[in-house]
Motif scaffolding. Structure first.
Motif, PDB file in Angstrom:
ATOM      1  N   ASN A  45      -4.542   0.233  -4.516  1.00  0.00           N
ATOM      2  CA  ASN A  45      -3.829  -0.010  -3.258  1.00  0.00           C
ATOM      3  C   ASN A  45      -3.029   1.206  -2.782  1.00  0.00           C
ATOM      4  O   ASN A  45      -1.835   1.130  -2.522  1.00  0.00           O
ATOM      5  CB  ASN A  45      -2.912  -1.232  -3.397  1.00  0.00           C
ATOM      6  CG  ASN A  45      -3.675  -2.473  -3.814  1.00  0.00           C
ATOM      7  OD1 ASN A  45      -4.779  -2.708  -3.333  1.00  0.00           O
ATOM      8  ND2 ASN A  45      -3.103  -3.248  -4.719  1.00  0.00           N
ATOM      9  N   GLN A  46      -3.716   2.317  -2.696  1.00  0.00           N
ATOM     10  CA  GLN A  46      -3.107   3.533  -2.202  1.00  0.00           C
ATOM     11  C   GLN A  46      -3.930   4.096  -1.041  1.00  0.00           C
ATOM     12  O   GLN A  46      -5.095   3.756  -0.862  1.00  0.00           O
ATOM     13  CB  GLN A  46      -3.008   4.597  -3.308  1.00  0.00           C
ATOM     14  CG  GLN A  46      -2.050   4.229  -4.430  1.00  0.00           C
ATOM     15  CD  GLN A  46      -1.977   5.311  -5.495  1.00  0.00           C
ATOM     16  OE1 GLN A  46      -2.850   6.170  -5.617  1.00  0.00           O
ATOM     17  NE2 GLN A  46      -0.924   5.266  -6.294  1.00  0.00           N
ATOM     18  N   VAL A  47      -3.292   4.952  -0.260  1.00  0.00           N
ATOM     19  CA  VAL A  47      -3.986   5.784   0.718  1.00  0.00           C
ATOM     20  C   VAL A  47      -3.745   7.227   0.299  1.00  0.00           C
ATOM     21  O   VAL A  47      -2.595   7.664   0.192  1.00  0.00           O
ATOM     22  CB  VAL A  47      -3.479   5.547   2.149  1.00  0.00           C
ATOM     23  CG1 VAL A  47      -4.093   6.570   3.112  1.00  0.00           C
ATOM     24  CG2 VAL A  47      -3.815   4.132   2.613  1.00  0.00           C
ATOM     25  N   ILE A  98       0.850  -1.180   0.000  1.00  0.00           N
ATOM     26  CA  ILE A  98       0.000   0.000   0.000  1.00  0.00           C
ATOM     27  C   ILE A  98       0.892   1.238   0.000  1.00  0.00           C
ATOM     28  O   ILE A  98       1.794   1.364   0.821  1.00  0.00           O
ATOM     29  CB  ILE A  98      -0.933   0.024   1.231  1.00  0.00           C
ATOM     30  CG1 ILE A  98      -1.896  -1.175   1.179  1.00  0.00           C
ATOM     31  CG2 ILE A  98      -1.718   1.331   1.289  1.00  0.00           C
ATOM     32  CD1 ILE A  98      -2.768  -1.306   2.406  1.00  0.00           C
ATOM     33  N   GLU A  99       0.640   2.142  -0.936  1.00  0.00           N
ATOM     34  CA  GLU A  99       1.410   3.370  -1.024  1.00  0.00           C
ATOM     35  C   GLU A  99       0.587   4.525  -0.469  1.00  0.00           C
ATOM     36  O   GLU A  99      -0.586   4.676  -0.811  1.00  0.00           O
ATOM     37  CB  GLU A  99       1.790   3.657  -2.484  1.00  0.00           C
ATOM     38  CG  GLU A  99       2.679   2.580  -3.100  1.00  0.00           C
ATOM     39  CD  GLU A  99       2.986   2.860  -4.559  1.00  0.00           C
ATOM     40  OE1 GLU A  99       2.289   3.700  -5.161  1.00  0.00           O
ATOM     41  OE2 GLU A  99       3.920   2.242  -5.094  1.00  0.00           O
ATOM     42  N   VAL A 100       1.204   5.354   0.386  1.00  0.00           N
ATOM     43  CA  VAL A 100       0.519   6.488   0.990  1.00  0.00           C
ATOM     44  C   VAL A 100       1.055   7.783   0.382  1.00  0.00           C
ATOM     45  O   VAL A 100       2.271   7.978   0.269  1.00  0.00           O
ATOM     46  CB  VAL A 100       0.722   6.509   2.520  1.00  0.00           C
ATOM     47  CG1 VAL A 100      -0.091   7.637   3.147  1.00  0.00           C
ATOM     48  CG2 VAL A 100       0.329   5.166   3.140  1.00  0.00           C
ATOM     49  N   TYR A 101       0.139   8.658  -0.024  1.00  0.00           N
ATOM     50  CA  TYR A 101       0.508   9.955  -0.574  1.00  0.00           C
ATOM     51  C   TYR A 101      -0.293  11.046   0.127  1.00  0.00           C
ATOM     52  O   TYR A 101      -1.477  10.855   0.451  1.00  0.00           O
ATOM     53  CB  TYR A 101       0.207  10.015  -2.075  1.00  0.00           C
ATOM     54  CG  TYR A 101       1.009   9.049  -2.911  1.00  0.00           C
ATOM     55  CD1 TYR A 101       2.230   9.426  -3.455  1.00  0.00           C
ATOM     56  CD2 TYR A 101       0.550   7.750  -3.141  1.00  0.00           C
ATOM     57  CE1 TYR A 101       2.974   8.540  -4.228  1.00  0.00           C
ATOM     58  CE2 TYR A 101       1.283   6.852  -3.902  1.00  0.00           C
ATOM     59  CZ  TYR A 101       2.493   7.262  -4.449  1.00  0.00           C
ATOM     60  OH  TYR A 101       3.240   6.374  -5.204  1.00  0.00           O
ATOM     61  N   THR A 102       0.355  12.184   0.376  1.00  0.00           N
ATOM     62  CA  THR A 102      -0.351  13.329   0.949  1.00  0.00           C
ATOM     63  C   THR A 102      -0.370  14.469  -0.066  1.00  0.00           C
ATOM     64  O   THR A 102       0.592  14.661  -0.824  1.00  0.00           O
ATOM     65  CB  THR A 102       0.308  13.822   2.252  1.00  0.00           C
ATOM     66  OG1 THR A 102       1.658  14.240   1.981  1.00  0.00           O
ATOM     67  CG2 THR A 102       0.318  12.710   3.293  1.00  0.00           C
ATOM     68  N   PHE A 103      -1.480  15.210  -0.075  1.00  0.00           N
ATOM     69  CA  PHE A 103      -1.656  16.325  -1.001  1.00  0.00           C
ATOM     70  C   PHE A 103      -2.211  17.525  -0.234  1.00  0.00           C
ATOM     71  O   PHE A 103      -3.266  17.424   0.401  1.00  0.00           O
ATOM     72  CB  PHE A 103      -2.619  15.940  -2.129  1.00  0.00           C
ATOM     73  CG  PHE A 103      -2.137  14.782  -2.966  1.00  0.00           C
ATOM     74  CD1 PHE A 103      -1.355  14.996  -4.084  1.00  0.00           C
ATOM     75  CD2 PHE A 103      -2.453  13.478  -2.616  1.00  0.00           C
ATOM     76  CE1 PHE A 103      -0.899  13.933  -4.850  1.00  0.00           C
ATOM     77  CE2 PHE A 103      -2.005  12.402  -3.364  1.00  0.00           C
ATOM     78  CZ  PHE A 103      -1.218  12.630  -4.496  1.00  0.00           C
ATOM     79  N   GLN A 104      -1.503  18.647  -0.303  1.00  0.00           N
ATOM     80  CA  GLN A 104      -1.941  19.883   0.342  1.00  0.00           C
ATOM     81  C   GLN A 104      -1.745  21.051  -0.631  1.00  0.00           C
ATOM     82  O   GLN A 104      -0.772  21.785  -0.563  1.00  0.00           O
ATOM     83  CB  GLN A 104      -1.167  20.121   1.639  1.00  0.00           C
ATOM     84  CG  GLN A 104      -1.498  19.090   2.733  1.00  0.00           C
ATOM     85  CD  GLN A 104      -0.728  19.324   4.017  1.00  0.00           C
ATOM     86  OE1 GLN A 104       0.384  18.832   4.160  1.00  0.00           O
ATOM     87  NE2 GLN A 104      -1.313  20.086   4.929  1.00  0.00           N
ATOM     88  N   PRO A 105      -2.712  21.223  -1.545  1.00  0.00           N
ATOM     89  CA  PRO A 105      -2.554  22.238  -2.591  1.00  0.00           C
ATOM     90  C   PRO A 105      -2.580  23.674  -2.092  1.00  0.00           C
ATOM     91  O   PRO A 105      -2.132  24.582  -2.807  1.00  0.00           O
ATOM     92  CB  PRO A 105      -3.743  21.968  -3.524  1.00  0.00           C
ATOM     93  CG  PRO A 105      -4.751  21.273  -2.664  1.00  0.00           C
ATOM     94  CD  PRO A 105      -3.951  20.450  -1.699  1.00  0.00           C
ATOM     95  N   CYS A 106      -3.097  23.913  -0.893  1.00  0.00           N
ATOM     96  CA  CYS A 106      -3.231  25.283  -0.390  1.00  0.00           C
ATOM     97  C   CYS A 106      -2.369  25.526   0.846  1.00  0.00           C
ATOM     98  O   CYS A 106      -2.595  26.468   1.610  1.00  0.00           O
ATOM     99  CB  CYS A 106      -4.690  25.579  -0.047  1.00  0.00           C
ATOM    100  SG  CYS A 106      -5.869  25.153  -1.350  1.00  0.00           S
ATOM    101  N   LYS A 107      -1.361  24.693   1.063  1.00  0.00           N
ATOM    102  CA  LYS A 107      -0.601  24.708   2.315  1.00  0.00           C
ATOM    103  C   LYS A 107       0.045  26.058   2.610  1.00  0.00           C
ATOM    104  O   LYS A 107       0.006  26.551   3.736  1.00  0.00           O
ATOM    105  CB  LYS A 107       0.468  23.617   2.284  1.00  0.00           C
ATOM    106  CG  LYS A 107       1.194  23.409   3.606  1.00  0.00           C
ATOM    107  CD  LYS A 107       2.139  22.210   3.531  1.00  0.00           C
ATOM    108  CE  LYS A 107       2.817  21.946   4.879  1.00  0.00           C
ATOM    109  NZ  LYS A 107       3.714  20.766   4.800  1.00  0.00           N
ATOM    110  N   ALA A 108       0.641  26.675   1.600  1.00  0.00           N
ATOM    111  CA  ALA A 108       1.379  27.918   1.832  1.00  0.00           C
ATOM    112  C   ALA A 108       0.467  29.072   2.219  1.00  0.00           C
ATOM    113  O   ALA A 108       0.928  30.055   2.815  1.00  0.00           O
ATOM    114  CB  ALA A 108       2.175  28.293   0.578  1.00  0.00           C
TER     115      ALA A 108
END
Length: 585
Positions: free
Chosen positions: A315-317, A256-266
């Motif tokens: 099979n991702q998170v 299982i591969e885990v990815y994080t996405f935060q397009p507005c973080k800055a």
């Protein structure tokens, strides 16, 4: 010209909201503890359980009225020839009398007969819905098509055509939304909008001027939701929502591969920087606990364009935090970065509302983008930690019908810190083993148990006036693993037989029903897997207090949303239908 309720907008929707620039300067610890001033804003009209069975993806059903004409092609690019579906409905008396339904051009030429035999675009033979397919194209701004019943005109429908969108037109649409945002900024004090009604009145005044100047054709405003849609003469529609600050508008795979996405973080205030690390912390905890789980990358700000969805796979998170919004036409939309390569921009994505313009630096994607571009998501969990991602089941259904195991989202506008803490606590619930006794581990939690754990730690819903709640759809028994990292072995892998979605096909994946109505609401099966009949189906409603189902007949009870599950008795095949129930007036 002003209208008082939202309607379908023409062309592209520009979805801008008050986001990071309006974040509160209040003390964040007081804010998290509920001591800061409360938030005003929209409240959800959706009665969604915090855990629910998986819905099927939303599909825009035409549902023509008797002797009415509908098409699936309201918006087209000028000069392009593309097949369009037209539908009408006849009565039993019409069918018995042998009347003929036909499609005509605006000039009176007969284009096609319409059929109810399962051909020519007709979905179900013999259901009194008559259909035809016709290649439409035009160099005009609008083209009309007529329905004739036995030669007598019964109804017409218009298709709007747009020239290729220019960069100047995109820029002007962005500037309209920016002017609305400038108005709201004047009313922001200490991170709160002091007078939403007055700000919205000024926005309506700007829209009035655009109409008077001939720049806009008309606009529609919703006083309750504080949303406005302005239709520009270029064919671009601009959407704006006055939004409160400090909000964010068990199959165990081999790996299982885990990815994080935060397009507005800055764009978030530095006072909450500690909380902004929580998606990555959650991913690292999963990686640390399970041998088969790997944190493969965090993606922030300009790196998170809509194109990243094309890379989602099995099979991702997916842990996504940022801004989102909602309206009746687009359903949930998620803000992400605009692709800087203008040559890669696809006008068709905007015309067909897969993407919405959201200012100079951002775009928003809808469920239609997921439907069009996402790959097979079998075994994948999607956590969309943005405002309103689960205000209805539409976005969730799009991911689940791509095969995703689980969708987690928020049912309304949600406080940023509560949102991030819930994401972290939910993942914590998945990776920490339950204690049966002080010396004995009772195993890892299911997704349902992990959400209960998170709510026990952080509260059932967001504090303040806005009672937003984290909800989930899909496989509530989803688990990341059953054994600790150092103990896992290939013989301990979960070998449970996979459930196949899509082999059972239904006529309408989304049904609207009225509580107390005498009408029959039936989920019609159009295809069964080979070797199975409808007698092999077990029917189940996610909330019988809203609607229950028996042999495909839905009985609406009270207002709310439910999901009806159709599963074969052997558990191998499954399909879902979303049901929305409203009270009779």
């Amino acid at each position: 010209m002003k209208r008082n309720s939202l309607r379908k907008t023409v062309g592209i929707i520009s979805a801008l909201s008050i986001t990071a620039t309006l974040l509160s300067s209040c003390n964040m610890e007081e804010f998290f503890n509920g001591e800061s001033s409360s938030v005003s804003g929209t409240t959800s009209a959706v009665s969604t359980s915090s855990v629910s069975e998986e819905p099927v993806h939303y599909s825009s059903e035409l549902e023509p009225e008797v002797h009415g004409l509908k098409t699936d092609s309201e918006y087209r690019i000028s000069g392009e020839k593309e097949e369009a579906l037209f539908e009408t409905k006849l009565t039993d008396e019409d069918v018995s009398a042998g009347v003929m339904a036909s499609l005509y051009s605006s000039g009176g030429d007969k284009l096609s007969d319409m059929y109810d035999d399962g051909t020519h675009g007709d979905k179900i033979a013999g259901d009194n819905i008559y259909s035809c397919l016709y290649d439409v194209t035009s160099e005009n701004e609008k083209e009309s098509y007529s329905l004739k019943i036995d030669g007598k005109e019964a109804d017409t429908v218009e298709i709007s055509y747009f020239d290729e969108i220019t960069e100047d037109e995109y820029a002007y649409a962005d500037s309209v939304s920016e002017s609305f945002e400038d108005v709201v900024r004047k009313y922001v004090v200490d991170g709160e909008i002091t007078d939403e009604d007055k700000a919205f009145a000024e926005i309506i005044s700007i829209a009035d001027d655009l109409v008077k100047q001939g720049i806009a054709i008309e606009y529609t405003a919703d006083e309750d939701e504080k949303t406005i849609v302005v239709d520009l003469k270029s064919g671009i529609g601009c959407f704006y929502q006055v939004e409160v600050p400090e909000t964010d508008a068990a199959i165990d795979a081999e790996n299982i591969e885990v990815y994080t996405f935060q397009p507005c973080k800055a764009g978030y205030d530095s006072s909450i920087s500690k909380y902004m690390t929580y998606p990555d912390v959650a991913a690292e905890n999963m990686d640390d606990e399970f041998d088969n789980v790997s944190f493969c990358g965090n993606n922030d700000d300009s790196a998170v364009t809509a194109d990243v969805l094309k890379g989602f796979s099995q099979n991702q998170v997916i842990l996504w935090h940022g801004h989102g919004g909602y309206n009746e036409d687009s359903h949930s939309v998620i803000i992400c970065a605009k692709d800087k390569n203008e040559n890669e921009r696809n006008d068709d994505d905007y015309i067909k509302r897969r993407l919405y313009s959201a200012g100079e630096e951002e775009v928003a994607f809808s469920y239609k983008y997921v439907d069009e571009y996402c790959n097979d998501l079998a075994g994948t969990m999607v956590y969309m930690g943005c405002c309103c991602t689960a205000k209805d089941t539409v976005l969730a259904s799009s991911f689940l019908n791509k095969g995703a195991e689980l969708f987690v989202g928020n049912d309304d506008i949600i406080r940023t810190v509560y949102n991030l803490k819930m994401m972290k606590r939910f993942s914590e619930g998945l990776v920490k083993q339950q204690k049966k006794f002080w010396f004995f581990n009772a195993g890892y939690r299911t997704a349902k148990e992990a959400l209960e754990y998170a709510k026990d730690k952080e509260g059932e819903h967001c504090f303040g006036d806005n009672k937003a709640e984290v909800v989930m759809y899909g496989n509530l028994a989803y688990k990341l693993g059953d054994t600790e990292k150092e103990e896992i072995s290939t013989t301990e892998k979960n070998t449970e037989k996979a459930v196949i979605n899509g082999e059972i096909q239904i006529k309408k994946p989304y049904i609207s029903a009225k509580a107390g109505s005498t009408d029959e609401y039936k989920i019609e099966i159009t295809k069964m897997p080979e070797g199975y009949t409808e007698d092999d189906i077990v029917w189940k409603s996610s909330d019988s207090a809203v609607a229950y189902v028996k042999n495909g007949i839905v009985e609406p009870v009270s207002a709310g949303n439910v999901v009806v599950e159709l599963k074969t008795k052997d558990g191998k095949y499954v399909q879902y239908c979303s049901v929305s129930v409203v009270e009779m007036k």
